[in-house]
Each structure stands twice: as C-alpha cells, then as structure tokens.
Design a protein around this motif. Structure first.
Motif, PDB file in Angstrom:
ATOM      1  N   LEU A 260       0.817  -1.227  -0.132  1.00  0.00           N
ATOM      2  CA  LEU A 260       0.118   0.086  -0.067  1.00  0.00           C
ATOM      3  C   LEU A 260       1.454   1.156   0.370  1.00  0.00           C
ATOM      4  CD1 LEU A 260      -2.853  -0.973   3.161  1.00  0.00           C
ATOM      5  CD2 LEU A 260      -2.646  -1.285   0.656  1.00  0.00           C
ATOM      6  N   LEU A 261       0.808   2.249  -0.829  1.00  0.00           N
ATOM      7  CA  LEU A 261       1.143   3.258  -0.776  1.00  0.00           C
ATOM      8  C   LEU A 261       0.086   5.193  -0.479  1.00  0.00           C
ATOM      9  CD1 LEU A 261       3.764   5.373  -1.889  1.00  0.00           C
ATOM     10  CD2 LEU A 261       2.569   5.065  -4.292  1.00  0.00           C
ATOM     11  N   ARG A 262       0.907   5.549   0.741  1.00  0.00           N
ATOM     12  CA  ARG A 262      -0.290   6.322   0.899  1.00  0.00           C
ATOM     13  C   ARG A 262       0.394   7.616   0.252  1.00  0.00           C
ATOM     14  NH1 ARG A 262      -0.049   8.862   7.365  1.00  0.00           N
ATOM     15  NH2 ARG A 262      -2.371   9.648   7.197  1.00  0.00           N
ATOM     16  N   GLN A 263      -1.281   8.461   0.047  1.00  0.00           N
ATOM     17  CA  GLN A 263      -0.937   9.688  -0.695  1.00  0.00           C
ATOM     18  C   GLN A 263      -2.598  10.035  -0.857  1.00  0.00           C
ATOM     19  OE1 GLN A 263      -0.543   9.036  -4.775  1.00  0.00           O
ATOM     20  NE2 GLN A 263      -2.259  10.682  -5.325  1.00  0.00           N
ATOM     21  N   ASN A 264      -2.144  11.683   0.058  1.00  0.00           N
ATOM     22  CA  ASN A 264      -3.032  12.536  -0.089  1.00  0.00           C
ATOM     23  C   ASN A 264      -4.101  11.702   1.400  1.00  0.00           C
ATOM     24  OD1 ASN A 264      -2.438  14.752  -1.585  1.00  0.00           O
ATOM     25  ND2 ASN A 264      -3.401  13.179  -3.390  1.00  0.00           N
ATOM     26  N   LEU A 265      -3.497  10.955   2.139  1.00  0.00           N
ATOM     27  CA  LEU A 265      -4.168  10.466   3.453  1.00  0.00           C
ATOM     28  C   LEU A 265      -4.389   9.300   3.424  1.00  0.00           C
ATOM     29  CD1 LEU A 265      -5.671  13.947   5.358  1.00  0.00           C
ATOM     30  CD2 LEU A 265      -3.312  12.805   5.358  1.00  0.00           C
ATOM     31  N   ASN A 266      -5.305   8.657   2.101  1.00  0.00           N
ATOM     32  CA  ASN A 266      -5.776   7.580   1.433  1.00  0.00           C
ATOM     33  C   ASN A 266      -4.447   6.714   0.894  1.00  0.00           C
ATOM     34  OD1 ASN A 266      -7.591   8.970   1.557  1.00  0.00           O
ATOM     35  ND2 ASN A 266      -8.078   9.599  -0.364  1.00  0.00           N
ATOM     36  N   ALA A 286       2.134   2.500 -11.288  1.00  0.00           N
ATOM     37  CA  ALA A 286       3.478   2.799 -11.092  1.00  0.00           C
ATOM     38  C   ALA A 286       3.835   2.564  -9.854  1.00  0.00           C
ATOM     39  CB  ALA A 286       2.864   4.704 -10.778  1.00  0.00           C
ATOM     40  N   ILE A 287       5.550   3.009  -9.737  1.00  0.00           N
ATOM     41  CA  ILE A 287       5.925   2.412  -9.033  1.00  0.00           C
ATOM     42  C   ILE A 287       7.815   3.164  -9.107  1.00  0.00           C
ATOM     43  CG2 ILE A 287       7.400  -0.226  -9.835  1.00  0.00           C
ATOM     44  CD1 ILE A 287       5.740   0.740  -6.286  1.00  0.00           C
ATOM     45  N   ASP A 288       8.303   3.569  -7.830  1.00  0.00           N
ATOM     46  CA  ASP A 288       9.830   4.402  -7.748  1.00  0.00           C
ATOM     47  C   ASP A 288      10.895   4.198  -7.055  1.00  0.00           C
ATOM     48  OD1 ASP A 288      12.213   6.305  -9.440  1.00  0.00           O
ATOM     49  OD2 ASP A 288      10.405   7.527  -9.481  1.00  0.00           O
ATOM     50  N   ASP A 289      11.894   4.298  -7.100  1.00  0.00           N
ATOM     51  CA  ASP A 289      12.938   4.184  -6.102  1.00  0.00           C
ATOM     52  C   ASP A 289      12.614   5.098  -4.753  1.00  0.00           C
ATOM     53  OD1 ASP A 289      14.356   2.441  -7.375  1.00  0.00           O
ATOM     54  OD2 ASP A 289      15.736   4.828  -8.224  1.00  0.00           O
ATOM     55  N   GLY A 290      12.829   4.738  -3.615  1.00  0.00           N
ATOM     56  CA  GLY A 290      12.053   5.341  -2.795  1.00  0.00           C
ATOM     57  C   GLY A 290      10.654   5.910  -2.211  1.00  0.00           C
ATOM     58  N   LEU A 291       9.645   4.713  -2.840  1.00  0.00           N
ATOM     59  CA  LEU A 291       9.148   5.123  -1.822  1.00  0.00           C
ATOM     60  C   LEU A 291       8.718   3.829  -0.959  1.00  0.00           C
ATOM     61  CD1 LEU A 291       6.350   4.324  -5.021  1.00  0.00           C
ATOM     62  CD2 LEU A 291       7.041   6.659  -3.642  1.00  0.00           C
ATOM     63  N   ILE A 292       7.960   4.772  -0.139  1.00  0.00           N
ATOM     64  CA  ILE A 292       7.805   4.275   1.594  1.00  0.00           C
ATOM     65  C   ILE A 292       6.679   3.876   1.511  1.00  0.00           C
ATOM     66  CG2 ILE A 292       6.956   5.164   3.970  1.00  0.00           C
ATOM     67  CD1 ILE A 292       9.469   6.966   3.426  1.00  0.00           C
ATOM     68  N   MET A 293       6.045   2.593   1.662  1.00  0.00           N
ATOM     69  CA  MET A 293       4.948   1.741   1.346  1.00  0.00           C
ATOM     70  C   MET A 293       4.649   0.881   2.398  1.00  0.00           C
ATOM     71  SD  MET A 293       5.137   0.419  -2.043  1.00  0.00           S
ATOM     72  CE  MET A 293       3.879   0.803  -2.862  1.00  0.00           C
ATOM     73  N   THR A 294       3.515   0.516   2.762  1.00  0.00           N
ATOM     74  CA  THR A 294       3.176  -0.997   4.074  1.00  0.00           C
ATOM     75  C   THR A 294       2.867  -2.180   3.564  1.00  0.00           C
ATOM     76  OG1 THR A 294       2.964  -0.789   6.581  1.00  0.00           O
ATOM     77  CG2 THR A 294       1.274   0.593   4.751  1.00  0.00           C
ATOM     78  N   LEU A 295       3.006  -3.422   4.030  1.00  0.00           N
ATOM     79  CA  LEU A 295       1.947  -3.994   4.181  1.00  0.00           C
ATOM     80  C   LEU A 295       0.744  -3.911   4.426  1.00  0.00           C
ATOM     81  CD1 LEU A 295       3.171  -7.012   2.514  1.00  0.00           C
ATOM     82  CD2 LEU A 295       2.790  -7.780   5.096  1.00  0.00           C
ATOM     83  N   GLY A 296      -0.391  -4.371   3.504  1.00  0.00           N
ATOM     84  CA  GLY A 296      -1.720  -4.863   3.093  1.00  0.00           C
ATOM     85  C   GLY A 296      -3.155  -5.729   4.298  1.00  0.00           C
ATOM     86  N   ARG A 297      -3.070  -5.671   4.485  1.00  0.00           N
ATOM     87  CA  ARG A 297      -3.869  -6.496   4.827  1.00  0.00           C
ATOM     88  C   ARG A 297      -5.707  -6.632   5.205  1.00  0.00           C
ATOM     89  NH1 ARG A 297      -0.574  -9.643   5.304  1.00  0.00           N
ATOM     90  NH2 ARG A 297       0.835 -10.713   6.302  1.00  0.00           N
ATOM     91  N   GLY A 298      -6.264  -7.826   4.425  1.00  0.00           N
ATOM     92  CA  GLY A 298      -8.255  -7.542   4.454  1.00  0.00           C
ATOM     93  C   GLY A 298      -8.856  -7.514   4.941  1.00  0.00           C
ATOM     94  N   LYS A 299      -9.601  -6.661   4.845  1.00  0.00           N
ATOM     95  CA  LYS A 299     -10.729  -6.605   5.450  1.00  0.00           C
ATOM     96  C   LYS A 299     -11.688  -8.093   4.660  1.00  0.00           C
ATOM     97  CE  LYS A 299     -11.256  -2.196   5.135  1.00  0.00           C
ATOM     98  NZ  LYS A 299     -11.776  -0.912   4.992  1.00  0.00           N
TER      99      LYS A 299
END
Length: 385
Positions: A260-266, A286-299
């Motif tokens: 998951l990528l955070r953008q504009n609070l989403n 889209a993907i790029d160097d330096g992106l900070i992401m997190t793992l997602g788990r399903g609801k």
C-alpha cells in the motif's frame, strides 16, 4: 442461472456465453435496439478474437458506435463470469457521447493527449440540465495508465473521470481496446458522456495497512519493475515479509498481501503482477525508487462490498444500475476463498454490470485491487406546475 433482479430501466444488456465469436455477437445483439441506442460498450472475454468481435459488432450494430475492451472477466446480470461477451447499450433518450482514440500510448505524449482531450471537450456541445462525466479504457499492459489518467484529470478539470484497464484473463500477453470496428493494443479510448441521469462515483478496497514501513530501494519506473526492497532482492524480501518462500510466490499470495502507498491521507494498492528472473517483481501500477510503502491485510470482503455498493441519491433512491470496474486480483481472492456465488449475489442485487480489470482509474489516480464504479440514478422529476 440464478434468479435475476429486474432489468435496469436506463440501459439495455446483451450477453452470450457462446465460444464462437459469430454466434456470441448474434446472441448478445439480440437484446440491443440499434434505433434507440446512442452507443454500446462491449466487454470481450479472453477466449474471443477481439478484432473479429469488434468487426462483427460494427457490422451487426451498423450506425451505433461500439467502444470497449478485452477483459479478465465480466460482471453480467448473473454476477461474475469469465467467458461471456457482454454488451451495454446506452439509449439516445438519456445519453450523448463523443470519443477519442489514442493509438500510441507508449511512449505517451502528455502534451498531445491533453490538447486533444481539451479540443474534444470544447466541441462537445453541452445540453442544458444534463450531467457530464468521462470513461477511460486503456491497454492494461501499456504501463501508461498513471500518466494518462493524471493528464486527463488535469486538463478536464471539473469532469469526473472513471476507468478500467483492459485485461486478458491473467495471461499478461496482450490486451486491446475496441473502437470503430477495430481492436487496438498500446491504445486507449476516452469517452465524454452527457446524461440526464444522476450519477455518483464509487471507489473502495478491502485492505488496511499493517506493520512497519517498507522502502523501494531499486526500481525501474518505466517498466514498473522493482529490483530491491529494503536493500534486499525484491522477491526474497517480499516473501520474508508475508511469511512464505520466494518459490511459493503466486498471484494469490500477491492478491492477499498487497503493498500500500499512502497518498493524500488515503492508501492505494500497488499490486504485484508476477515474480521475474533474477528475483525482481513486476507491478501493475507506478512504482519508483524511494517510495515508502506498507504491507496490507484484508478486511471482510463481502461486507466491504455490500457497504461500498450501498449508495443512494438525494431522494434516498437506489441506482438504476452501476457500471463497475473490478480488479481481477479481487476476483482471484474471492474465487480462492470460495465466495464467488455470494459476491455474485451482491453484485446482482445492486444491478452491477461491467468487467474485471488490470487496474482502475478514479480522481486522477491509477490503482489496483479496487472496485471503481459509476452509479446511475433515474432523472430528477421536474415540477411542471
């Protein structure tokens, strides 16, 4: 076939499960009235030749513009299907349409894309009291959807834009859009639409961020390939994070454990397409160097679907129909969990029709593992007293 909800009032639906393209076109067109139709959307299964289907539809529905794409699955009046030709006919009494075919997406000329869209929007006469929106269908393997939809969102300021990327049933070989009786790869279609119906955009997924930050430390943005995550080989590190062996990575593992990528609070899903030679990972957005992401788990996916589709207009009325773009990775997870019949019941009860995509577009963002849709409501009743 399961019991069906009553047909929508403001769209005609044709369907055929025949594996023969000629028969499929004949059967699907049987429920389409050419004289009353403004345009038709065609969603083509992966077992049909898109060029032949487009050519036959153009001949059979002579005089009615046909737009559409190949799909990774269809959403018909029965819910999820995989091998059905689906036609949606939008009536002249409620819709107007203008189209642009972008034949060369890669490399994408954003200046030309913007100029062409702006000119077409200016030429498209506005009918008083009618509402405007835009639909985008693009080659799902072009890797250009991010720039395409952000460009269109900027130049068509104030116009709601929704879309889906063409698929091919998870072969990841070639995808097509349909326009003017032909099928095009490395292409996209922009439809400018006017309607006297009310409409409301829908967009949701079923993931929550978990765990610590993950950093993309080596990537090729143009090809959407990640070589390193947290300074380690991408496939190896991702497998460690989700708790499996690198050799066990599969579309199902990717579907259940998105990044998951955070953008504009989403948070937006950046779905992994497949592992590649050398331990890299290919992505669907889209993907790029330096992106900070997190793992997602399903609801819980059924309740999330019901909640997301439960929309009403300002009179409290449910939609006449919902045009839906639903990621193939959602369908894959649903099938693996043996929830297809339950999900199809939900889609059917909310009158959803559309297709399974390789990516979804809304609010200028290209995303994955999301349901994006447009809910259409009956026209407001005007007080003539």
């Amino acid at each position: 076939m399961r019991d069906l909800e009553p047909r929508p009032n403001f769209i005609a639906i044709g369907r055929s499960a025949s594996s023969d393209p000629a028969t499929a076109v004949e059967e699907a067109c049987a429920d389409i009235d050419c004289l009353s139709s403004c345009f038709v959307l065609a969603f083509v299964p992966s077992n049909h030749d898109p060029a032949e289907v487009s050519r036959r539809l153009n001949w059979k529905l002579a005089g009615v513009p046909v737009f559409g794409c190949t799909t990774a699955g269809q959403i018909t009046r029965s819910g999820y299907e995989s091998d059905a030709l689906l036609l949606l006919a939008f009536p002249k009494s409620n819709f107007r349409c203008s189209s642009i075919l972008y034949e060369e997406l890669r490399p994408l000329d954003s200046t030309e894309i913007a100029a062409t869209a702006q000119r077409q929007a200016e030429r498209f006469r506005h009918t008083a009291g009618w509402n405007r929106l835009a639909l985008v269908f693009s080659d799902g393997l072009s890797k250009q959807e991010d720039l395409l939809v952000s460009t269109l969102e900027t130049v068509l300021d104030g116009l709601s834009i929704f879309g889906g990327s063409a698929g091919d049933g998870l072969q990841y070989e070639e995808t097509f859009v349909l326009h003017g009786g032909s099928a095009y790869s490395n292409a996209a279609i922009l439809l400018l639409i006017e309607t006297n119906l009310g409409f409301q955009g829908i967009g949701f997924d079923h993931f929550l961020p978990i765990g610590s930050e993950i950093i993309i430390t080596d990537a090729n943005p143009e090809e959407r390939v990640v070589y390193e995550i947290n300074g380690a080989p991408a496939a190896q590190e991702y497998a460690r994070l989700v708790g499996c062996a690198a050799e066990d990575l599969s579309p199902l593992v990717f579907a259940e454990n998105p990044l998951l990528l955070r953008q504009n609070l989403n948070y937006y899903v950046r779905a992994i397409r497949e592992p590649m030679d050398g331990g890299s990972l290919s992505f669907l957005a889209a993907i790029d160097d330096g992106l900070i992401m997190t793992l997602g788990r399903g609801k819980e996916i059924i309740e999330t679907l019901k909640s997301g589709l439960d929309v009403r207009d300002n009179t409290g009325t449910a939609p006449d129909f919902i045009l839906g773009f639903d990621c193939i990775l959602r369908k894959l997870e649903i099938e693996q969990k043996q929830l297809s019949n339950q999900v199809s019941d939900v889609l059917q009860s909310h009158r959803v029709v559309g297709f399974n995509t390789y990516g979804e577009q809304q609010s200028g963002v290209h995303m994955n593992q999301t349901f994006v849709g447009v809910a259409f409501f009956e026209p407001e009743k005007r007080d003539l007293s």
